[in-house]
Design a protein around this motif. Structure first.
Motif, short mmCIF file in Angstrom:
data_model
loop_
_atom_site.label_atom_id
_atom_site.label_comp_id
_atom_site.label_asym_id
_atom_site.label_seq_id
_atom_site.Cartn_x
_atom_site.Cartn_y
_atom_site.Cartn_z
N LEU A 4 11.12 -1.50 7.50
CA LEU A 4 12.13 -0.50 7.79
C LEU A 4 11.72 0.84 7.20
N SER A 5 11.21 0.82 5.96
CA SER A 5 10.77 2.05 5.31
C SER A 5 9.64 2.71 6.08
N ASN A 114 6.06 15.69 1.00
CA ASN A 114 5.79 14.82 -0.14
C ASN A 114 5.25 13.45 0.23
N SER A 115 4.87 13.25 1.48
CA SER A 115 4.37 11.93 1.85
C SER A 115 3.30 12.03 2.94
N ILE A 116 2.52 10.95 3.01
CA ILE A 116 1.45 10.85 4.00
C ILE A 116 1.54 9.45 4.59
N PHE A 133 2.05 6.88 1.61
CA PHE A 133 1.73 7.46 0.32
C PHE A 133 2.79 8.50 0.00
N GLU A 134 3.22 8.52 -1.24
CA GLU A 134 4.18 9.54 -1.64
C GLU A 134 3.68 10.23 -2.89
N ASN A 135 4.05 11.48 -3.01
CA ASN A 135 3.71 12.26 -4.18
C ASN A 135 4.81 12.03 -5.22
N ILE A 142 0.62 4.62 -3.26
CA ILE A 142 1.08 3.85 -2.11
C ILE A 142 2.46 3.31 -2.46
N THR A 143 3.45 3.71 -1.68
CA THR A 143 4.81 3.20 -1.92
C THR A 143 5.16 2.07 -0.95
#
Length: 150
Positions: A4-5, A114-116, A133-135, A142-143
């Motif tokens: 979902l994320s 803030n994310s890739i 990926f998040e800052n 890696i989130t």
């Protein structure tokens, strides 16, 4: 929950892409940002079992191919090391010319503030890998990640 994320992030990123914001965000990535993202991607723990370097040493040469060679180039991956070797990025034509069987395809790279989101395929293993990926505290991490055998 991970799916979902990733889906929500992808939809947000695609929405931004439709309005021309994604490209400008990705052009703001530094060579070091690319290095961190791709190093984390190739070192992702769940991916390790798919390398099979013990039975095929040619897989120690990690190669990326992209259809958008202008956006991501070898210089941006300088310093990304796997199995003691420099990771490389080459064109699809060179993959064919050199008869390379083990390579990653950069399916998409979407960026926002803030994310890739990075999506790779690993055709030799029939894998699709999605990373978010998040800052966090000025550090790319890696989130969320998902590996799907297709």
């Amino acid at each position: 929950m991970k799916q979902l994320s990733i889906l929500i992030t992808l939809l947000c990123s695609l929405t931004q892409a439709a309005f021309g914001q994604t490209d400008s965000q990705c052009t703001r990535l530094t060579a070091n940002d690319y290095k961190i993202v791709f190093q984390l991607a190739v070192d992702y723990p769940d991916l390790q079992k798919y390398y099979h370097t013990d039975t095929d040493t040619t897989r120690q040469n990690i190669v990326f191919v992209t259809h958008d060679f202008e956006s991501i180039n070898h210089g941006q991956l300088r310093g990304v090391i796997k199995f003691g070797r420099q990771v490389s990025i080459i064109t699809e034509q060179k993959i064919k010319d050199r008869n390379i069987k083990s390579y990653f395809v950069i399916v998409s790279l979407l960026c926002n503030t803030n994310s890739i989101y990075l999506k790779l395929s690993y055709p030799i293993e029939g894998l699709m890998i999605s990373y978010l990926f998040e800052n966090i505290n000025n550090k790319l991490v890696i989130t969320s990640a998902e590996l799907v055998e297709i």
